[in-house]
Design a protein around this motif. Structure first.
Motif, mmCIF file in Angstrom:
data_model
loop_
_atom_site.group_PDB
_atom_site.id
_atom_site.type_symbol
_atom_site.label_atom_id
_atom_site.label_comp_id
_atom_site.label_asym_id
_atom_site.label_seq_id
_atom_site.Cartn_x
_atom_site.Cartn_y
_atom_site.Cartn_z
ATOM 1 N N GLN A 120 0.829 -1.208 0.000
ATOM 2 C CA GLN A 120 0.000 0.000 0.000
ATOM 3 C C GLN A 120 0.859 1.251 0.000
ATOM 4 O O GLN A 120 0.606 2.198 -0.751
ATOM 5 C CB GLN A 120 -0.885 0.021 1.244
ATOM 6 N N VAL A 121 1.860 1.268 0.848
ATOM 7 C CA VAL A 121 2.733 2.439 0.953
ATOM 8 C C VAL A 121 3.460 2.687 -0.364
ATOM 9 O O VAL A 121 3.578 3.832 -0.820
ATOM 10 C CB VAL A 121 3.736 2.260 2.111
ATOM 11 N N SER A 122 3.939 1.626 -1.006
ATOM 12 C CA SER A 122 4.657 1.800 -2.272
ATOM 13 C C SER A 122 3.748 2.356 -3.352
ATOM 14 O O SER A 122 4.144 3.249 -4.111
ATOM 15 C CB SER A 122 5.266 0.468 -2.717
ATOM 16 N N VAL A 123 2.520 1.849 -3.438
ATOM 17 C CA VAL A 123 1.564 2.372 -4.423
ATOM 18 C C VAL A 123 1.185 3.808 -4.076
ATOM 19 O O VAL A 123 1.080 4.678 -4.956
ATOM 20 C CB VAL A 123 0.313 1.476 -4.480
ATOM 21 N N CYS A 124 1.003 4.066 -2.789
ATOM 22 C CA CYS A 124 0.658 5.416 -2.350
ATOM 23 C C CYS A 124 1.769 6.402 -2.695
ATOM 24 O O CYS A 124 1.495 7.560 -3.044
ATOM 25 C CB CYS A 124 0.381 5.418 -0.854
ATOM 26 N N LEU A 125 3.025 5.962 -2.588
ATOM 27 C CA LEU A 125 4.137 6.851 -2.912
ATOM 28 C C LEU A 125 4.082 7.292 -4.373
ATOM 29 O O LEU A 125 4.386 8.451 -4.693
ATOM 30 C CB LEU A 125 5.465 6.149 -2.627
ATOM 31 N N VAL A 126 3.685 6.388 -5.264
ATOM 32 C CA VAL A 126 3.527 6.765 -6.674
ATOM 33 C C VAL A 126 2.491 7.871 -6.805
ATOM 34 O O VAL A 126 2.689 8.863 -7.531
ATOM 35 C CB VAL A 126 3.131 5.541 -7.515
ATOM 36 N N LEU A 127 1.371 7.733 -6.104
ATOM 37 C CA LEU A 127 0.333 8.760 -6.145
ATOM 38 C C LEU A 127 0.845 10.090 -5.605
ATOM 39 O O LEU A 127 0.609 11.157 -6.196
ATOM 40 C CB LEU A 127 -0.881 8.306 -5.330
ATOM 41 N N VAL A 128 1.524 10.045 -4.472
ATOM 42 C CA VAL A 128 2.003 11.278 -3.847
ATOM 43 C C VAL A 128 3.033 11.970 -4.728
ATOM 44 O O VAL A 128 2.978 13.194 -4.934
ATOM 45 C CB VAL A 128 2.585 10.972 -2.453
ATOM 46 N N ILE A 129 3.978 11.204 -5.278
ATOM 47 C CA ILE A 129 5.001 11.811 -6.139
ATOM 48 C C ILE A 129 4.374 12.375 -7.401
ATOM 49 O O ILE A 129 4.737 13.471 -7.858
ATOM 50 C CB ILE A 129 6.091 10.768 -6.466
ATOM 51 N N ALA A 130 3.401 11.663 -7.979
ATOM 52 C CA ALA A 130 2.713 12.186 -9.168
ATOM 53 C C ALA A 130 2.012 13.503 -8.849
ATOM 54 O O ALA A 130 2.078 14.468 -9.628
ATOM 55 C CB ALA A 130 1.717 11.162 -9.691
ATOM 56 N N SER A 131 1.340 13.567 -7.706
ATOM 57 C CA SER A 131 0.650 14.807 -7.338
ATOM 58 C C SER A 131 1.636 15.935 -7.104
ATOM 59 O O SER A 131 1.388 17.084 -7.497
ATOM 60 C CB SER A 131 -0.198 14.571 -6.090
ATOM 61 N N LEU A 132 2.793 15.638 -6.496
ATOM 62 C CA LEU A 132 3.809 16.672 -6.286
ATOM 63 C C LEU A 132 4.365 17.166 -7.621
ATOM 64 O O LEU A 132 4.585 18.375 -7.805
ATOM 65 C CB LEU A 132 4.933 16.121 -5.412
ATOM 66 N N LEU A 133 4.598 16.245 -8.547
ATOM 67 C CA LEU A 133 5.121 16.643 -9.858
ATOM 68 C C LEU A 133 4.144 17.535 -10.604
ATOM 69 O O LEU A 133 4.527 18.580 -11.157
ATOM 70 C CB LEU A 133 5.450 15.399 -10.683
ATOM 71 N N PHE A 134 2.870 17.136 -10.642
ATOM 72 C CA PHE A 134 1.894 17.935 -11.379
ATOM 73 C C PHE A 134 1.651 19.282 -10.699
ATOM 74 O O PHE A 134 1.438 20.297 -11.376
ATOM 75 C CB PHE A 134 0.580 17.160 -11.519
ATOM 76 N N THR A 135 1.677 19.306 -9.371
ATOM 77 C CA THR A 135 1.507 20.576 -8.662
ATOM 78 C C THR A 135 2.691 21.500 -8.915
ATOM 79 O O THR A 135 2.514 22.705 -9.165
ATOM 80 C CB THR A 135 1.350 20.318 -7.151
ATOM 81 N N LYS A 136 3.873 20.943 -8.858
ATOM 82 C CA LYS A 136 5.065 21.753 -9.112
ATOM 83 C C LYS A 136 5.106 22.229 -10.556
ATOM 84 O O LYS A 136 5.528 23.361 -10.838
ATOM 85 C CB LYS A 136 6.319 20.934 -8.787
ATOM 86 N N SER A 137 4.656 21.386 -11.487
ATOM 87 C CA SER A 137 4.599 21.793 -12.892
ATOM 88 C C SER A 137 3.638 22.960 -13.083
ATOM 89 O O SER A 137 3.936 23.915 -13.812
ATOM 90 C CB SER A 137 4.162 20.598 -13.756
ATOM 91 N N LEU A 138 2.472 22.893 -12.415
ATOM 92 C CA LEU A 138 1.516 24.004 -12.505
ATOM 93 C C LEU A 138 2.114 25.277 -11.917
ATOM 94 O O LEU A 138 1.931 26.372 -12.474
ATOM 95 C CB LEU A 138 0.224 23.633 -11.774
ATOM 96 N N GLN A 139 2.817 25.160 -10.814
ATOM 97 C CA GLN A 139 3.471 26.334 -10.231
ATOM 98 C C GLN A 139 4.511 26.904 -11.183
ATOM 99 O O GLN A 139 4.614 28.129 -11.342
ATOM 100 C CB GLN A 139 4.117 25.959 -8.896
ATOM 101 N N ASN A 140 5.280 26.033 -11.819
ATOM 102 C CA ASN A 140 6.300 26.504 -12.757
ATOM 103 C C ASN A 140 5.696 27.296 -13.897
ATOM 104 O O ASN A 140 6.191 28.362 -14.262
ATOM 105 C CB ASN A 140 7.085 25.316 -13.315
ATOM 106 N N ILE A 141 4.625 26.758 -14.465
ATOM 107 C CA ILE A 141 4.046 27.437 -15.625
ATOM 108 C C ILE A 141 3.300 28.694 -15.222
ATOM 109 O O ILE A 141 3.221 29.670 -15.980
ATOM 110 C CB ILE A 141 3.131 26.468 -16.413
ATOM 111 N N SER A 142 2.731 28.703 -14.005
ATOM 112 C CA SER A 142 2.036 29.904 -13.540
ATOM 113 C C SER A 142 3.017 31.029 -13.255
ATOM 114 O O SER A 142 2.701 32.209 -13.447
ATOM 115 C CB SER A 142 1.219 29.593 -12.279
ATOM 116 N N ARG A 143 4.206 30.656 -12.788
ATOM 117 C CA ARG A 143 5.216 31.669 -12.454
ATOM 118 C C ARG A 143 6.079 32.054 -13.640
ATOM 119 O O ARG A 143 6.783 33.061 -13.600
ATOM 120 C CB ARG A 143 6.104 31.144 -11.332
ATOM 121 N N ALA A 144 6.059 31.225 -14.681
ATOM 122 C CA ALA A 144 6.903 31.505 -15.843
ATOM 123 C C ALA A 144 6.450 32.802 -16.509
ATOM 124 O O ALA A 144 5.264 33.085 -16.636
ATOM 125 C CB ALA A 144 6.835 30.351 -16.837
ATOM 126 N N GLY A 145 7.398 33.559 -16.933
ATOM 127 C CA GLY A 145 7.059 34.821 -17.593
ATOM 128 C C GLY A 145 6.502 34.592 -18.985
ATOM 129 O O GLY A 145 7.026 33.792 -19.761
#
Length: 901
Positions: A510-535
């Protein structure tokens, strides 16, 4: 035995079981009475006669079972018995049953909702005649692929190829309508007269557009979409023959399309469809049909019998350059476009191309959520199996079959999954509505939860799959305990209870599968932040877009130039408005206009694409958009048709083609202008003198890499009739409502009956981020949900561990162990489990997130920060979940614990 006898007997055994059993008892009683009578006639005593008869029948109950087996309905009867037993067991544990059903409903519901959209976008064909025989023509290019053709292309395609059975074209347009003196805006389309016959669509009422309607003199009819007819006319059949005004011109309603057909674009249904030549009725000055460079139409074809897509493809590619005016003038083979043919039965969909990969990623994420749900339920059932081990041992001891017990346990899992699946389908309807908020162009509800056979198969498959996933392991584990060990010591099984390694393995998974979910959510959130902050290269704050429909007021051709000049002058003189301009391409709105650059002195490398992206702008555009001017000057009102043709280029354009030299005063052309030296229509693209250099900006999409840009002067081009929008920059504090009121008053003074649509530019920017916002938000929700479920599983296994080790903990505390040492003992065990799960999950996440590489902006799937944060997050929440059992363990009474042991 004949089936005419056995089939009714089997049906009666299923649906009239009590009656059949009574008949069976009566028959056996009859035979028994006969044997007893025979024994009595031989002089036996009544009691001896009865025993002798029973011995001769070799057991009445056994023979009755043999008779029941011959009916071959035992499997169904046993299944019904197992269902009843499972229902009783679930009723006895309402808390467990409710948690299990809610978990399954959520897991199956989100999977079904995401699959619903995938089903509509990727698997559902157009509701037309023979959709498998529809083909879409595509123009392929080294830098782009599209389905835009000119009307000239369409007419040539109809006659140039003898393997086309029929060709149809359409162009989407938003119309200003007037129905019973009520103005409204509608999604419209211009379609060839053969369009509906080509599709094989039948009308709901009236008739549809025919080839005879699509002529200059007869193009005065309109067909309504079914949804629009219901919304605006309350499904009144009297709409036939009604006159509506489209862009100020009268059109007669002749029919309504069928409910399931909204056009060739499945995600963008049309409210009103007009014949192609109707464009001349509401805008006689429009040159779309005559201009070979007006790529406004999509094309579908049907091939003649015996012609395949593979055989047609090379012919299309060879002949296309001779059919397209621009292609025949193209300067190089590397720039030349190619005509391709692809299956068209699924229709055309911009949302499909933009969101299909994101939805596939979400499908993987929700499948992982369902896996975590199954793991939790498997752990709960394993714990229940331990609690019921003595009951199962007793049943085995009195002759129960292990296979039958496994089947009974699986039936309980199947019943849980079936109830959860049914609830999940209901829940999916609401979840789908939430998902649709992230998708554009769905006002008429054509993208929605639709329960077709694929949805039913998916829901049934998900239900059966979850039942097997969380039910198989506990079912087999429950019957593996040795009977002598289970029955001894009051039914306690110390080894099994104290070392539930199987449950721990499930939690680690469960923890290993959950880690995939958490890392995916962090990546997509960080990607949205990058594009929102990009000039973007320009300022979005206090910027508004104004759309004015001039055709409705009859303002066309040269009058457009005068109207926009007057409107821009008034806007620039209005207090509170800092600057106003207009452009053909609104930045970051998805539109593209490009051509090869032809720069004297620059020799491109082999196969190098000299693509330059273009825009047509008015004076003050760069000041309005907040784009810095790096050298030279902006366009002025003096840059008109009588003056020298000029252009302004971006910094990247100047850097690439002039390599550090001053580009001001240099002259260049585009491919269209250079290839047409004698055609005055394309003179604006020839011998352009660079008068300014501006900073780089994003062009059509905030995700894109920096592109070479050039700007031409609108006053020189004289193309205001294709202006995208006006840009207005206001002083801080000016509201959108106040600006809209001012703009509409100006527009009404300049032209009677004109309307203006005013919207903040940020709405365009937010629209460009819809996919990123959907991925960030939903993956974040799924990550939190997965972490919560994993914590519940960890809490359960640690609570079970503490309960099974009560005696051991009591002895430790009696021998002097401190409370913090007991807490650390439990926490350490939990952290080891989480650590194992994280160790397994990191490579799993690295492998699985590679599929999302194309959806991440300025970010790699192997981002160390995301991996580290994901692992630390699970360690922290895992420690939090284990703290409560650890705290409980530290408060155990040693004397009571020893007595318990």
């Amino acid at each position: 035995m004949s089936w005419r006898y056995t089939l009714p007997l089997r049906l009666r055994s299923l649906f009239r079981r009590s009656r059949v059993e009574r008949e069976l008892d009566e028959e056996f009683q009859y035979h028994l009475d006969r044997l007893i009578g025979q024994n009595l006639a031989q002089g036996m005593a009544p009691e001896d006669a009865r025993y002798a008869a029973l011995r001769r029948m070799d057991g009445v109950a056994q023979r009755q079972e043999e008779c029941r087996d011959t009916r071959r309905v035992r499997l169904v009867e046993n299944f019904i018995q197992d269902l009843r037993f499972a229902a009783r067991i679930l009723r006895k544990k309402p808390a467990f049953t409710l948690v299990a059903i809610l978990s399954l409903a959520l897991g199956i519901g989100v999977n079904t909702a995401v699959f619903s959209l995938l089903n509509t976008l990727l698997l559902t064909k157009l509701p037309v005649r023979d959709p498998d025989k529809l083909y879409q023509l595509i123009v392929t290019h080294r830098i782009a692929t599209g389905n835009a053709f000119s009307y000239t292309n369409y007419e040539k395609l109809r006659t140039a190829f003898d393997f086309f059975e029929d060709v149809a074209a359409w162009s989407n347009r938003d119309f200003e309508l007037q129905v019973d003196q009520t103005p409204l805006r509608a999604h419209g389309a211009l379609a060839t007269g053969s369009f509906y016959g080509f599709m094989g669509v039948k009308p709901a009422i009236g008739r549809l557009i025919e080839p005879s309607d699509d002529t200059v003199g007869n193009a005065s009819v309109a067909v309504l979409g079914y949804g629009f007819w219901q919304r605006q006319f309350s499904a009144d059949p009297g709409v036939l023959g009604k006159v509506i005004r489209v862009e100020g011109a009268p059109f007669t309603v002749i029919g309504v399309t069928s409910p399931e057909f909204g056009g060739a674009e499945i995600d963008n249904p049309r409210d009103v469809t007009l014949p192609l030549h109707a464009i001349k009725r509401y805008n006689p000055a429009d040159r779309t049909l005559e201009n070979p460079g007006s790529y406004s139409f999509a094309v579908l074809v049907r091939l003649k019998p015996g012609t395949t897509m593979e055989s047609a493809r090379p012919v299309l590619r060879d002949l296309w350059p001779r059919l397209d005016e621009f292609e025949s003038q193209a300067g190089s083979d590397s720039w030349r476009q190619k005509l391709d043919i692809q299956p068209g039965g699924f229709g055309v969909s911009r949302v499909r191309s933009e969101f299909s990969q994101a939805l596939l990623i979400l499908m993987i994420l929700v499948a992982l959520v369902l896996l975590i749900v199954c793991a939790n339920l498997a752990n709960l059932l394993l714990a229940r199996g331990l609690a019921r081990r003595k009951e199962i041992a007793v049943r085995l001891a009195i002759g129960a079959n292990r296979t039958r017990l496994i089947r009974q346990s699986l039936t309980e899992s199947l019943l849980l999954a079936a109830i959860g699946g049914a609830a999940g389908i209901v829940l999916a309807t609401w979840i789908t509505r939430g998902l649709l908020l992230f998708l554009p162009q769905n006002e008429a509800g054509f993208l929605a939860f639709q329960l077709d056979y694929r949805m039913l198969l998916f829901a049934m498959g998900a239900t059966l799959g979850t039942a097997l996933l969380f039910g198989l392991l506990p079912a087999f584990q429950a019957v593996r305990f040795p009977l002598n060990v289970v029955m001894s010591d009051a039914g306690r099984v110390p080894g099994a209870a104290r070392r539930p390694w199987l449950s721990r393995a499930v939690v680690a998974a469960q923890v290993s599968v959950c880690l995939v979910l958490v890392i995916a959510s962090l990546l997509f959130t960080k990607s949205l932040q990058n594009i929102s902050r990009a000039g973007l290269g320009f300022q979005r704050e206090n910027l508004f877009l104004v759309d004015v429909n001039l055709a409705r007021a009859g303002i066309r051709g040269e009058q457009n130039d005068l109207f926009y000049k007057r409107l821009l002058d008034q806007l620039n003189d209005t207090p509170g408005i800092l600057s106003a301009s207009c452009s053909r391409v609104t930045p970051v709105a998805g539109a593209r206009w490009w051509d090869p650059a032809v720069v004297p002195g620059y020799v491109p490398a082999r196969d190098e694409m000299t693509t330059v992206y273009m825009n047509q702008v008015s004076p003050a555009y760069f000041r309005t958009m907040g784009i810095p001017l790096l050298g030279g000057r902006e366009f002025t009102a003096a840059d008109d048709k009588k003056s020298r043709r000029v252009a302004i280029v971006s910094q990247s354009f100047a850097r690439r083609y002039y390599r550090g030299q001053n580009p001001l005063g240099r002259v260049f052309s585009t491919g269209t202008g250079a290839a047409s030296p004698s055609n005055e229509r394309y003179a604006i693209f020839r011998d352009l003198q660079i008068v300014g250099v501006v900073a780089d900006t994003k062009y059509s999409d905030p995700h894109e890499e920096q592109k070479d840009l050039m700007y031409i002067a609108s006053y020189q081009a004289g193309l205001f009739d294709i202006t995208g929008a006006l840009e207005v920059r206001t002083a801080p504090g000016v509201s959108a409502d106040a600006l809209a009121k001012q703009v509409r008053a100006m527009v009404n003074r300049l032209g009677s009956g004109l309307t203006a649509d005013v919207r903040p530019y940020n709405s365009v920017f937010e629209r460009s981020l819809q996919r990123d916002q959907m991925l960030a938000l939903l993956s974040g929700l799924f990550g939190i949900l997965g972490a919560a479920l994993a914590c519940i599983g960890l809490y359960g296994i640690m609570a079970q561990s503490v309960a099974s080790r009560t005696g051991e903990i009591g002895i430790r505390m009696t021998l002097g162990a401190k409370s913090w040492q007991v807490e650390w003992l439990v926490l350490r065990e939990a952290l080891v489990l989480v650590g194992i799960g994280v160790a397994i999950g990191v490579p799993l996440a690295l492998a699985s997130t590679q599929f999302a590489r194309g959806l991440l902006y300025n970010l790699q799937p192997s981002d160390p920060a995301a991996l580290l944060m994901g692992g630390l997050f699970l360690l922290v929440v895992g420690a939090g979940a284990a703290w409560f059992p650890a705290r409980r363990a530290s408060r155990i009474d040693p004397i009571g614990a020893i007595r318990y042991e």
